[in-house]
Design a protein around this motif. Structure first.
Motif, PDB file in Angstrom:
ATOM      1  N   LYS A   1       8.429 -28.009  13.077  1.00 27.55           N
ATOM      2  CA  LYS A   1       8.951 -27.601  14.381  1.00 27.55           C
ATOM      3  C   LYS A   1      10.471 -27.664  14.359  1.00 27.55           C
ATOM      4  N   PRO A   2      11.116 -26.944  15.264  1.00 29.28           N
ATOM      5  CA  PRO A   2      12.579 -26.931  15.227  1.00 29.28           C
ATOM      6  C   PRO A   2      13.158 -28.272  15.662  1.00 29.28           C
ATOM      7  N   SER A   3      14.312 -28.619  15.099  1.00 25.91           N
ATOM      8  CA  SER A   3      14.986 -29.845  15.533  1.00 25.91           C
ATOM      9  C   SER A   3      15.446 -29.637  16.969  1.00 25.91           C
TER      10      SER A   3
ATOM     11  N   ILE B   1      10.025 -11.602  20.332  1.00 29.96           N
ATOM     12  CA  ILE B   1       9.013 -11.753  19.281  1.00 29.96           C
ATOM     13  C   ILE B   1       9.386 -12.949  18.412  1.00 29.96           C
ATOM     14  N   GLU B   2       8.369 -13.746  18.129  1.00 29.27           N
ATOM     15  CA  GLU B   2       8.564 -14.869  17.217  1.00 29.27           C
ATOM     16  C   GLU B   2       7.759 -14.583  15.958  1.00 29.27           C
ATOM     17  N   MET B   3       8.428 -14.624  14.818  1.00 30.29           N
ATOM     18  CA  MET B   3       7.746 -14.382  13.549  1.00 30.29           C
ATOM     19  C   MET B   3       7.389 -15.727  12.934  1.00 30.29           C
ATOM     20  N   GLY B   4       6.096 -16.013  12.859  1.00 31.18           N
ATOM     21  CA  GLY B   4       5.650 -17.295  12.312  1.00 31.18           C
ATOM     22  C   GLY B   4       5.478 -18.320  13.415  1.00 31.18           C
ATOM     23  N   GLY B   5       4.437 -18.156  14.219  1.00 31.97           N
ATOM     24  CA  GLY B   5       4.269 -19.007  15.405  1.00 31.97           C
ATOM     25  C   GLY B   5       3.704 -20.386  15.108  1.00 31.97           C
ATOM     26  N   TYR B   6       3.069 -20.525  13.928  1.00 30.75           N
ATOM     27  CA  TYR B   6       2.452 -21.808  13.524  1.00 30.75           C
ATOM     28  C   TYR B   6       1.517 -22.274  14.644  1.00 30.75           C
ATOM     29  N   VAL B   7       1.597 -23.529  15.094  1.00 30.59           N
ATOM     30  CA  VAL B   7       0.618 -24.023  16.083  1.00 30.59           C
ATOM     31  C   VAL B   7       1.111 -23.882  17.524  1.00 30.59           C
TER      32      VAL B   7
ATOM     33  N   TYR C   1       4.192 -24.658  18.887  1.00 29.78           N
ATOM     34  CA  TYR C   1       5.206 -25.556  19.469  1.00 29.78           C
ATOM     35  C   TYR C   1       6.412 -24.756  19.959  1.00 29.78           C
ATOM     36  N   SER C   2       6.947 -23.899  19.067  1.00 28.63           N
ATOM     37  CA  SER C   2       8.151 -23.156  19.458  1.00 28.63           C
ATOM     38  C   SER C   2       7.847 -22.133  20.551  1.00 28.63           C
ATOM     39  N   ALA C   3       6.629 -21.576  20.541  1.00 31.52           N
ATOM     40  CA  ALA C   3       6.282 -20.599  21.587  1.00 31.52           C
ATOM     41  C   ALA C   3       6.250 -21.285  22.955  1.00 31.52           C
TER      42      ALA C   3
ATOM     43  N   LEU D   1       3.771 -14.017  16.406  1.00 33.56           N
ATOM     44  CA  LEU D   1       2.984 -13.460  15.298  1.00 33.56           C
ATOM     45  C   LEU D   1       2.673 -14.550  14.277  1.00 33.56           C
ATOM     46  N   GLU D   2       1.399 -14.684  13.956  1.00 34.94           N
ATOM     47  CA  GLU D   2       0.999 -15.726  13.006  1.00 34.94           C
ATOM     48  C   GLU D   2      -0.145 -15.203  12.134  1.00 34.94           C
ATOM     49  N   PRO D   3       0.073 -15.091  10.811  1.00 32.88           N
ATOM     50  CA  PRO D   3      -0.976 -14.531   9.945  1.00 32.88           C
ATOM     51  C   PRO D   3      -2.163 -15.463   9.718  1.00 32.88           C
ATOM     52  N   ASN D   4      -1.938 -16.756   9.832  1.00 27.77           N
ATOM     53  CA  ASN D   4      -3.009 -17.720   9.557  1.00 27.77           C
ATOM     54  C   ASN D   4      -3.882 -17.869  10.820  1.00 27.77           C
TER      55      ASN D   4
ATOM     56  N   CYS E   1      -6.343 -19.834  11.570  1.00 35.61           N
ATOM     57  CA  CYS E   1      -6.578 -21.198  12.048  1.00 35.61           C
ATOM     58  C   CYS E   1      -5.388 -21.660  12.902  1.00 35.61           C
ATOM     59  N   PHE E   2      -4.163 -21.472  12.380  1.00 34.98           N
ATOM     60  CA  PHE E   2      -2.966 -21.849  13.143  1.00 34.98           C
ATOM     61  C   PHE E   2      -2.907 -21.055  14.453  1.00 34.98           C
ATOM     62  N   ALA E   3      -3.211 -19.755  14.360  1.00 35.91           N
ATOM     63  CA  ALA E   3      -3.121 -18.895  15.552  1.00 35.91           C
ATOM     64  C   ALA E   3      -4.100 -19.372  16.633  1.00 35.91           C
TER      65      ALA E   3
ATOM     66  N   PRO F   1      -2.363 -10.193   9.563  1.00 37.41           N
ATOM     67  CA  PRO F   1      -1.212  -9.768   8.763  1.00 37.41           C
ATOM     68  C   PRO F   1      -0.058  -9.256   9.645  1.00 37.41           C
ATOM     69  N   THR F   2       1.143  -9.691   9.295  1.00 31.32           N
ATOM     70  CA  THR F   2       2.309  -9.401  10.130  1.00 31.32           C
ATOM     71  C   THR F   2       2.568  -7.904  10.299  1.00 31.32           C
ATOM     72  N   ASP F   3       2.499  -7.158   9.188  1.00 32.43           N
ATOM     73  CA  ASP F   3       2.748  -5.714   9.288  1.00 32.43           C
ATOM     74  C   ASP F   3       1.800  -5.070  10.295  1.00 32.43           C
TER      75      ASP F   3
ATOM     76  N   VAL G   1      13.189 -15.457  13.772  1.00 31.54           N
ATOM     77  CA  VAL G   1      12.655 -15.262  12.429  1.00 31.54           C
ATOM     78  C   VAL G   1      12.589 -16.606  11.727  1.00 31.54           C
ATOM     79  N   GLY G   2      11.371 -17.086  11.480  1.00 29.87           N
ATOM     80  CA  GLY G   2      11.251 -18.383  10.814  1.00 29.87           C
ATOM     81  C   GLY G   2       9.971 -18.432  10.023  1.00 29.87           C
ATOM     82  N   HIS G   3       9.547 -17.280   9.525  1.00 28.34           N
ATOM     83  CA  HIS G   3       8.247 -17.219   8.844  1.00 28.34           C
ATOM     84  C   HIS G   3       8.439 -17.354   7.337  1.00 28.34           C
ATOM     85  N   ASP G   4       7.771 -16.519   6.567  1.00 25.24           N
ATOM     86  CA  ASP G   4       7.871 -16.573   5.116  1.00 25.24           C
ATOM     87  C   ASP G   4       9.184 -15.919   4.684  1.00 25.24           C
ATOM     88  N   LYS G   5      10.027 -16.708   4.010  1.00 26.62           N
ATOM     89  CA  LYS G   5      11.370 -16.217   3.704  1.00 26.62           C
ATOM     90  C   LYS G   5      11.362 -14.908   2.919  1.00 26.62           C
TER      91      LYS G   5
HETATM   92  C1  LIG Z   1       8.024 -22.953   9.619  1.00 26.48           C
HETATM   93  S1  LIG Z   1       6.536 -22.402  10.337  1.00 26.48           S
HETATM   94  C2  LIG Z   1       7.059 -21.849  11.898  1.00 26.48           C
HETATM   95  C3  LIG Z   1       7.274 -22.955  12.846  1.00 26.48           C
HETATM   96  C4  LIG Z   1       7.260 -22.533  14.291  1.00 26.48           C
HETATM   97  N1  LIG Z   1       8.109 -21.374  14.531  1.00 26.48           N
HETATM   98  C5  LIG Z   1       7.695 -23.690  15.154  1.00 26.48           C
HETATM   99  O1  LIG Z   1       8.892 -24.000  15.160  1.00 26.48           O
HETATM  100  O2  LIG Z   1       6.826 -24.274  15.824  1.00 26.48           O
HETATM  101  C6  LIG Z   1       6.237 -20.889   9.472  1.00 26.48           C
HETATM  102  C7  LIG Z   1       4.994 -20.139   9.932  1.00 26.48           C
HETATM  103  O3  LIG Z   1       5.097 -18.796   9.437  1.00 26.48           O
HETATM  104  C8  LIG Z   1       3.815 -18.352   9.094  1.00 26.48           C
HETATM  105  N2  LIG Z   1       3.966 -17.210   8.172  1.00 26.48           N
HETATM  106  C9  LIG Z   1       3.910 -17.183   6.820  1.00 26.48           C
HETATM  107  N3  LIG Z   1       4.094 -15.923   6.370  1.00 26.48           N
HETATM  108  C10 LIG Z   1       4.276 -15.141   7.455  1.00 26.48           C
HETATM  109  C11 LIG Z   1       4.509 -13.766   7.647  1.00 26.48           C
HETATM  110  N4  LIG Z   1       4.596 -12.917   6.626  1.00 26.48           N
HETATM  111  N5  LIG Z   1       4.653 -13.304   8.919  1.00 26.48           N
HETATM  112  C12 LIG Z   1       4.580 -14.147   9.979  1.00 26.48           C
HETATM  113  N6  LIG Z   1       4.357 -15.467   9.844  1.00 26.48           N
HETATM  114  C13 LIG Z   1       4.214 -15.952   8.611  1.00 26.48           C
HETATM  115  C14 LIG Z   1       3.136 -19.575   8.490  1.00 26.48           C
HETATM  116  O4  LIG Z   1       1.728 -19.455   8.534  1.00 26.48           O
HETATM  117  C15 LIG Z   1       3.674 -20.682   9.399  1.00 26.48           C
HETATM  118  O5  LIG Z   1       2.800 -20.903  10.461  1.00 26.48           O
END
Ligand SMILES: C[S@@+](CC[C@H](N)C(=O)[O-])C[C@H]1O[C@@H](n2cnc3c(N)ncnc32)[C@H](O)[C@@H]1O
Length: 273
Positions: free
Chosen positions: A50-52, A72-78, A80-82, A102-105, A107-109, A131-133, A152-156
């Motif tokens: 989660k973000p500091s 839009i949030e890329m990589g929503g995880y569980v 928290y940030s949303a 947006l969250e590809p996993n 279970c997390f979504a 899938p994100t695309d 933007v905080g998903h897969d680098k």
């Molecule tokens: C660092 S976490 C994000 C943390 C979240 N934003 C928060 O602060 O609560 C990264 C997330 O990006 C997801 N992720 C991985 N690849 C991705 C992709 N291509 N597009 C979107 N999300 C992706 C992972 O499953 C993971 O949940």
């Protein structure tokens, strides 16, 4: 149990912890209350991503200043940030605003959907699983024209391909502001280089790739390797860094990228990639 499910154990444990928490009923419907339960889990059980607090303050301040209509949030995880950033929008304006996480996993979504619902934000924050695309294209086909603010905080490795897809669909265009987490981490260098490259240089790269292209190889390659997507080379960006260092796992800079203009081109950009 699959190895992937193994990686998700702490997140499933988080969901159980919150659903069985004695204070849940009094905190239901309160974003800050649900965040405090997630914080409690993190403090007393297991660490989460989660973000500091410092970084969160920067992003909440940007939301208050920019008042985006579509975020839009890329990589929503569980979620928290949303929850944290969804709560930064004034309640009375939520009917006219959209927040997509947006969250590809899956279970997390699912966990994110549950926690966002408990926080009372599910009518405003929509979690898109898969899938994100595909999620980006779905938003486009649903008529979403422009993203005002993107986190933007998903897969680098996916930062640049995702941005180029947004560009191709014209969902990122002048006025869009993007906050990039951990911009200085090595995996993000191609992304930061891309947004700092001049229009002239980007056009050259696209031209070199596409011509001569009698077999339409650039289109074929772009479907196999999104990194070679042309994007929209005519967009100009301005970037600046904000000090986002803090005690959490994700030390590093918060980089703000603003699309400040589009230079005219003689041939229209394709939206088919
Ligand atoms: C660092 S976490 C994000 C943390 C979240 N934003 C928060 O602060 O609560 C990264 C997330 O990006 C997801 N992720 C991985 N690849 C991705 C992709 N291509 N597009 C979107 N999300 C992706 C992972 O499953 C993971 O949940």
């Amino acid at each position: 149990m699959s190895s992937q499910a193994g990686h998700e154990l702490r997140e499933l444990e988080l969901k159980d912890f919150i659903l069985s928490h004695p204070s849940l009923e009094t905190l239901r419907g309160s974003p800050q209350g649900i965040l405090s339960l997630i914080d409690e889990f993190e403090r007393t059980r297991k660490g989460l991503l989660k973000p500091s607090s410092h970084k969160a303050r920067i992003i909440r301040d940007l939301i208050a200043a920019l008042r985006p209509t579509v975020m839009i949030e890329m990589g929503g995880y569980v979620g928290y940030s949303a929850i944290l950033f969804g709560d930064a929008f004034p309640r009375e304006t939520m009917d006219n605003m959209h927040f997509f996480s947006l969250e590809p996993n899956h279970c997390f979504a699912d966990i994110a959907k549950c926690l966002i619902d408990l926080a009372g934000l599910s009518s405003f924050v929509e979690v898109m699983a898969g899938p994100t695309d595909a999620s980006i294209r779905r938003l486009f086909s649903l008529g979403l024209k422009k993203v005002d603010f993107m986190l933007v905080g998903h897969d680098k490795l996916a930062y640049t391909p995702s941005l180029k897809l947004f560009e191709n669909l014209r969902m990122v265009s002048p006025g869009t502001v993007i906050v990039v987490d951990n911009a200085t981490f090595s995996g993000n260098k191609p992304y930061m280089k891309y947004v700092r490259t001049s229009v002239e240089e980007k056009r050259e790269v696209v031209k070199r790739r596409e011509s001569p292209d009698i077999f339409n190889m650039s289109k074929i390659l772009a479907t196999i390797d999104p990194e070679v997507r042309p994007g929209n080379p005519n967009l100009n960006y301005e970037t600046w860094s904000m000090d986002g260092t803090g005690p959490a796992w994700n030390m590093g800079l918060v980089e703000v990228v603003e699309c400040i203009g589009e230079e005219e081109t003689s041939s229209p950009m394709s939206t088919s990639v």
